[in-house]
Design a protein around this motif. Structure first.
Motif, PDB file in Angstrom:
ATOM      1  N   TRP A  36      13.723   9.462 -29.748  1.00 12.48           N
ATOM      2  CA  TRP A  36      14.959   9.443 -30.522  1.00 12.48           C
ATOM      3  C   TRP A  36      14.669  10.080 -31.874  1.00 12.48           C
ATOM      4  N   ALA A  37      15.653  10.114 -32.738  1.00 12.22           N
ATOM      5  CA  ALA A  37      15.527  10.871 -33.982  1.00 12.22           C
ATOM      6  C   ALA A  37      14.360  10.418 -34.848  1.00 12.22           C
ATOM      7  N   ASN A  38      14.032   9.118 -34.813  1.00 16.07           N
ATOM      8  CA  ASN A  38      13.020   8.577 -35.725  1.00 16.07           C
ATOM      9  C   ASN A  38      11.671   8.281 -35.086  1.00 16.07           C
ATOM     10  N   GLY A  39      11.508   8.573 -33.800  1.00 14.76           N
ATOM     11  CA  GLY A  39      10.220   8.264 -33.188  1.00 14.76           C
ATOM     12  C   GLY A  39      10.165   8.546 -31.700  1.00 14.76           C
ATOM     13  N   SER A  40       9.018   8.231 -31.106  1.00 14.52           N
ATOM     14  CA  SER A  40       8.793   8.440 -29.674  1.00 14.52           C
ATOM     15  C   SER A  40       7.946   7.298 -29.129  1.00 14.52           C
ATOM     16  N   VAL A  41       8.149   6.974 -27.857  1.00 12.75           N
ATOM     17  CA  VAL A  41       7.359   5.957 -27.173  1.00 12.75           C
ATOM     18  C   VAL A  41       6.624   6.607 -26.008  1.00 12.75           C
ATOM     19  N   TYR A  42       5.329   6.285 -25.878  1.00 18.67           N
ATOM     20  CA  TYR A  42       4.480   6.834 -24.829  1.00 18.67           C
ATOM     21  C   TYR A  42       3.830   5.685 -24.060  1.00 18.67           C
ATOM     22  N   TYR A  43       3.323   6.001 -22.858  1.00 19.08           N
ATOM     23  CA  TYR A  43       2.621   4.982 -22.083  1.00 19.08           C
ATOM     24  C   TYR A  43       1.508   5.608 -21.260  1.00 19.08           C
ATOM     25  N   ARG A  44       0.585   4.749 -20.836  1.00 20.51           N
ATOM     26  CA  ARG A  44      -0.480   5.149 -19.918  1.00 20.51           C
ATOM     27  C   ARG A  44      -0.990   3.890 -19.225  1.00 20.51           C
ATOM     28  N   LYS A  45      -1.685   4.059 -18.113  1.00 18.56           N
ATOM     29  CA  LYS A  45      -2.162   2.908 -17.340  1.00 18.56           C
ATOM     30  C   LYS A  45      -3.204   2.126 -18.128  1.00 18.56           C
ATOM     31  N   SER A  46      -3.112   0.806 -18.060  1.00 16.46           N
ATOM     32  CA  SER A  46      -4.087  -0.044 -18.738  1.00 16.46           C
ATOM     33  C   SER A  46      -5.363  -0.163 -17.920  1.00 16.46           C
ATOM     34  N   PRO A  47      -6.526  -0.093 -18.570  1.00 15.50           N
ATOM     35  CA  PRO A  47      -7.790  -0.268 -17.853  1.00 15.50           C
ATOM     36  C   PRO A  47      -8.175  -1.736 -17.674  1.00 15.50           C
ATOM     37  N   SER A  48      -7.429  -2.654 -18.295  1.00 17.58           N
ATOM     38  CA  SER A  48      -7.878  -4.050 -18.301  1.00 17.58           C
ATOM     39  C   SER A  48      -6.842  -5.053 -17.798  1.00 17.58           C
ATOM     40  N   MET A  49      -5.637  -4.586 -17.435  1.00 18.05           N
ATOM     41  CA  MET A  49      -4.648  -5.513 -16.893  1.00 18.05           C
ATOM     42  C   MET A  49      -3.698  -4.749 -15.985  1.00 18.05           C
ATOM     43  N   SER A  50      -2.912  -5.478 -15.228  1.00 15.71           N
ATOM     44  CA  SER A  50      -1.911  -4.859 -14.371  1.00 15.71           C
ATOM     45  C   SER A  50      -0.763  -4.361 -15.241  1.00 15.71           C
ATOM     46  N   GLY A  51      -0.490  -3.086 -15.184  1.00 15.21           N
ATOM     47  CA  GLY A  51       0.584  -2.541 -16.003  1.00 15.21           C
ATOM     48  C   GLY A  51       0.089  -1.426 -16.899  1.00 15.21           C
ATOM     49  N   HIS A  52       0.796  -1.218 -18.003  1.00 19.00           N
ATOM     50  CA  HIS A  52       0.545  -0.065 -18.854  1.00 19.00           C
ATOM     51  C   HIS A  52       0.369  -0.451 -20.321  1.00 19.00           C
ATOM     52  N   ILE A  53      -0.265   0.461 -21.042  1.00 15.28           N
ATOM     53  CA  ILE A  53      -0.336   0.395 -22.503  1.00 15.28           C
ATOM     54  C   ILE A  53       0.801   1.255 -23.042  1.00 15.28           C
ATOM     55  N   TYR A  54       1.433   0.810 -24.114  1.00 19.70           N
ATOM     56  CA  TYR A  54       2.502   1.585 -24.741  1.00 19.70           C
ATOM     57  C   TYR A  54       2.150   1.852 -26.203  1.00 19.70           C
ATOM     58  N   LYS A  55       2.608   2.987 -26.702  1.00 21.87           N
ATOM     59  CA  LYS A  55       2.478   3.230 -28.144  1.00 21.87           C
ATOM     60  C   LYS A  55       3.767   3.858 -28.657  1.00 21.87           C
ATOM     61  N   VAL A  56       4.126   3.495 -29.878  1.00 20.39           N
ATOM     62  CA  VAL A  56       5.279   4.093 -30.536  1.00 20.39           C
ATOM     63  C   VAL A  56       4.772   4.876 -31.738  1.00 20.39           C
ATOM     64  N   VAL A  57       5.306   6.073 -31.929  1.00 21.23           N
ATOM     65  CA  VAL A  57       4.871   6.971 -32.996  1.00 21.23           C
ATOM     66  C   VAL A  57       6.071   7.291 -33.883  1.00 21.23           C
ATOM     67  N   PHE A  58       5.899   7.116 -35.187  1.00 27.16           N
ATOM     68  CA  PHE A  58       6.976   7.398 -36.135  1.00 27.16           C
ATOM     69  C   PHE A  58       6.358   7.720 -37.493  1.00 27.16           C
ATOM     70  N   GLU A  59       7.187   8.067 -38.456  1.00 25.05           N
ATOM     71  CA  GLU A  59       6.694   8.422 -39.788  1.00 25.05           C
ATOM     72  C   GLU A  59       7.395   7.611 -40.872  1.00 25.05           C
ATOM     73  N   LEU A  60       6.650   7.325 -41.935  1.00 21.99           N
ATOM     74  CA  LEU A  60       7.201   6.692 -43.124  1.00 21.99           C
ATOM     75  C   LEU A  60       6.863   7.546 -44.331  1.00 21.99           C
ATOM     76  N   ASN A  61       7.715   7.491 -45.343  1.00 19.16           N
ATOM     77  CA  ASN A  61       7.494   8.276 -46.548  1.00 19.16           C
ATOM     78  C   ASN A  61       7.285   7.336 -47.741  1.00 19.16           C
ATOM     79  N   ILE A  62       6.328   6.404 -47.589  1.00 17.65           N
ATOM     80  CA  ILE A  62       6.098   5.395 -48.630  1.00 17.65           C
ATOM     81  C   ILE A  62       4.630   5.330 -49.056  1.00 17.65           C
ATOM     82  N   GLY A  63       3.818   6.286 -48.626  1.00 14.84           N
ATOM     83  CA  GLY A  63       2.405   6.278 -48.980  1.00 14.84           C
ATOM     84  C   GLY A  63       1.572   5.462 -48.011  1.00 14.84           C
TER      85      GLY A  63
END
Length: 211
Positions: A36-63
């Motif tokens: 979406w306009a302010n970020g993205s969500v990604y995933y990949r298979k987890s090596p240690s549990m059933s299911g996936h790892i997720y990460k969200v990537v976004f930016e802030l302008n506050i230092g």
């Protein structure tokens, strides 16, 4: 080596190794599932549990320093001010840039899903002047027994990467790697997670607009 780092040295190293490897990989090594306009969500298979790892990537302008504080709860940061799902958090033990944290989330769906509690060991590492990474995972802590009204969840290695792009602009990657426990099917958790991550980012951005 002090008490906290000595007692949990293996857990600290395990979390740091996994989180550093995964968060320093390019986004091309992950699959995108939401944008979406302010970020993205990604995933990949987890090596240690059933299911996936997720990460969200976004930016802030506050230092860099304020960006770090925005993700962490008091007294290390101000997450409680914007996260609608966090009931409370307490630092149980502290050792420099490592600390043992109790986090309690609020019940969901009008109480149909009970609140969760997590006891996590977190460590902050400054890789350079412009790059900081936090890694963590859940640990056993007998001093706080499980409560009947809460479900004890478990965080597999997870963390956050802060990277200064230029000036006060900071790119943030937050990795979710949780087993929330209880009887909620994993497929339902994963179906909801990208939208929850988007909501978290928007809640933070909306809070920052009020400052």
């Amino acid at each position: 080596m002090t008490e906290l780092r000595s007692k949990y040295s293996k857990e600290i190293q395990d979390a740091k190794s996994v989180v550093t490897e995964l968060l320093l990989e390019s986004d091309d090594q992950w699959k995108m599932c939401k944008e979406w306009a302010n970020g993205s969500v990604y995933y990949r298979k987890s090596p240690s549990m059933s299911g996936h790892i997720y990460k969200v990537v976004f930016e802030l302008n506050i230092g860099l320093e304020k960006s770090i504080q925005s993700i962490y709860p008091a007294p290390r940061g101000f997450r409680e001010k914007w996260d609608p799902n966090l009931e409370r958090s307490v630092i149980l033990k502290e050792d420099g840039e490592s600390w043992l944290l109790l986090s309690v989330t609020k019940p969901a769906m009008s109480g149909l899903i009970a609140g969760r509690e997590f006891i996590d060991l977190l460590t902050l590492d400054r890789l350079s002047l412009s790059r900081v990474i936090a890694s963590g995972k859940s640990v056993e802590y007998p001093e706080i027994p499980k409560k009947s009204e809460l479900v004890r969840g478990y965080n597999h290695p997870c963390g956050t990467l802060w990277e200064v792009i230029s000036g006060n602009q900071v790119r943030i990657s937050v990795m979710y790697h949780s087993d929330i426990g209880g009887r909620v099917p994993r497929r339902l958790v994963e179906k909801a997670l990208p939208s929850v991550m988007q909501s978290d980012v928007e809640a933070l951005l909306n809070y920052l607009k009020t400052l």
